[in-house]
Scaffold this motif. Structure first.
Motif, PDB file in Angstrom:
ATOM      1  N   PHE A 242     148.383   7.303 -45.100  1.00  0.00           N
ATOM      2  CA  PHE A 242     149.004   7.244 -43.777  1.00  0.00           C
ATOM      3  C   PHE A 242     149.900   6.008 -43.716  1.00  0.00           C
TER       4      PHE A 242
ATOM      5  N   GLN B 188     144.764  16.112 -40.533  1.00  0.00           N
ATOM      6  CA  GLN B 188     144.569  14.785 -41.126  1.00  0.00           C
ATOM      7  C   GLN B 188     145.032  13.692 -40.157  1.00  0.00           C
TER       8      GLN B 188
ATOM      9  N   THR C  62     137.529  -3.192 -39.301  1.00  0.00           N
ATOM     10  CA  THR C  62     138.174  -2.077 -39.989  1.00  0.00           C
ATOM     11  C   THR C  62     138.879  -2.539 -41.254  1.00  0.00           C
TER      12      THR C  62
ATOM     13  N   MET D 197     142.882  -0.322 -45.193  1.00  0.00           N
ATOM     14  CA  MET D 197     144.080  -0.419 -44.363  1.00  0.00           C
ATOM     15  C   MET D 197     144.672  -1.810 -44.514  1.00  0.00           C
TER      16      MET D 197
ATOM     17  N   TRP E  23     142.515  13.382 -37.399  1.00  0.00           N
ATOM     18  CA  TRP E  23     141.332  12.638 -37.874  1.00  0.00           C
ATOM     19  C   TRP E  23     141.519  11.144 -37.619  1.00  0.00           C
ATOM     20  N   LEU E  24     142.702  10.615 -37.939  1.00  0.00           N
ATOM     21  CA  LEU E  24     142.946   9.187 -37.730  1.00  0.00           C
ATOM     22  C   LEU E  24     143.086   8.864 -36.246  1.00  0.00           C
TER      23      LEU E  24
ATOM     24  N   GLY F 111     136.417   5.366 -42.874  1.00  0.00           N
ATOM     25  CA  GLY F 111     136.149   6.667 -43.453  1.00  0.00           C
ATOM     26  C   GLY F 111     135.243   6.620 -44.672  1.00  0.00           C
TER      27      GLY F 111
ATOM     28  N   ALA G  47     142.999   7.234 -47.118  1.00  0.00           N
ATOM     29  CA  ALA G  47     141.700   7.623 -46.556  1.00  0.00           C
ATOM     30  C   ALA G  47     141.302   9.005 -47.037  1.00  0.00           C
TER      31      ALA G  47
ATOM     32  N   PRO H  28     140.032  12.023 -45.162  1.00  0.00           N
ATOM     33  CA  PRO H  28     139.769  12.625 -43.854  1.00  0.00           C
ATOM     34  C   PRO H  28     138.880  13.861 -43.984  1.00  0.00           C
TER      35      PRO H  28
ATOM     36  N   SER I  38     138.318   1.735 -33.729  1.00  0.00           N
ATOM     37  CA  SER I  38     138.691   0.919 -34.884  1.00  0.00           C
ATOM     38  C   SER I  38     139.556  -0.272 -34.500  1.00  0.00           C
TER      39      SER I  38
ATOM     40  N   ARG J 111     139.940   8.181 -34.409  1.00  0.00           N
ATOM     41  CA  ARG J 111     139.209   6.962 -34.775  1.00  0.00           C
ATOM     42  C   ARG J 111     139.905   5.686 -34.350  1.00  0.00           C
ATOM     43  N   GLN J 112     141.092   5.789 -33.778  1.00  0.00           N
ATOM     44  CA  GLN J 112     141.873   4.594 -33.509  1.00  0.00           C
ATOM     45  C   GLN J 112     141.215   3.695 -32.463  1.00  0.00           C
TER      46      GLN J 112
END
Length: 244
Positions: A207, A144, A222, A238, A147-148, A228, A119, A121, A155, A151-152
């Motif tokens: 990640f 970083q 997602t 992903m 950032w994820l 992103g 991603a 970020p 998502s 959004r979890q």
């Protein structure tokens, strides 16, 4: 939807050219769909990602609405001689495409998976009053990861946490998540409508972690629409794998 896996032959000069230019690799991926026009506004989303698993194992993954034809990539960056035996052994053609929809349909709330995501970020900041807001990359692993984590929920997943006795990590996170393989991608870009070349800079990180499905519908989106920015340059894809 389809998931495609292509192994890159790192010894080929064409491979080195493609791997050094996200713009060239994006063009090569989009050329795998002869009926798609890359410049069209209604072109379906095609996601791709490069995994450097080992020095001699570089894998290109593609998620797309239609099956790709990667013959040109085999000629540039694969094993063309081996591909001549594809009639006798379909695996020799150089890539494998799998129906992705049945897997997506089986995703269920509460199921757990290992995941990988490359991603870009970023966040938006204004350095001082009066300046325009600018998109800026997160440069530290802690930011970083955050950032994820931010959004979890929307998502469709929750990143699992580690047991209490395993939470002493380099970055102080309690989550079963690592960030690695940072790349600062820099290249020049021109378009059909604007021949003037401009510099592009994209920070990409990978990640790896474990997640629990919280909203299968959102997670399917997602996995097929990406997460992103910079999706054209190998970010946003992903993938899931069974925990083992």
């Amino acid at each position: 939807m389809h998931l495609t896996r292509f192994r890159v032959n790192a010894a080929r000069p064409g491979s080195r050219r493609l791997l050094s230019s996200p713009q060239a690799l994006h063009a090569a991926v989009m050329s795998s769909f002869p009926h798609l026009l890359p410049s069209s506004d209604d072109t379906p989303r095609v996601l791709w990602r490069i995994d450097h698993n080992a020095r001699a194992e570089i894998i290109l993954y593609i998620v797309s609405p239609d099956q790709p034809d990667l013959t040109h990539l085999v000629e540039q960056a694969g094993w063309p001689a081996a591909a001549t035996n594809a009639a006798a052994d379909p695996r020799a053609r150089g890539w494998q495409t799998y129906a992705y929809t049945p897997f997506l349909d089986r995703l269920a709330t509460g199921s757990t998976w290992a995941f990988r995501l490359t991603a870009n970020p970023v966040h938006h900041i204004r350095r001082k009053d009066g300046e325009p807001i600018k998109r800026t990359a997160h440069v530290t692993p802690r930011h970083q990861m955050q950032w994820l984590l931010d959004r979890q929920q929307r998502s469709g997943f929750r990143i699992l946490t580690k047991p209490a006795d395993q939470r002493l990590t380099d970055h102080g996170t309690e989550h079963d998540l690592i960030v690695h393989n940072r790349r600062d991608l820099r290249f020049t870009k021109s378009t059909d409508t604007s021949p003037t070349r401009r510099n592009v800079s994209v920070l990409a990180v990978t990640f790896d972690g474990r997640l629990e499905v919280t909203d299968p519908v959102a997670l399917r989106h997602t996995l097929t629409a990406g997460l992103g920015k910079a999706k054209a340059y190998g970010c946003g894809l992903m993938t899931l794998a069974p925990l083992g």
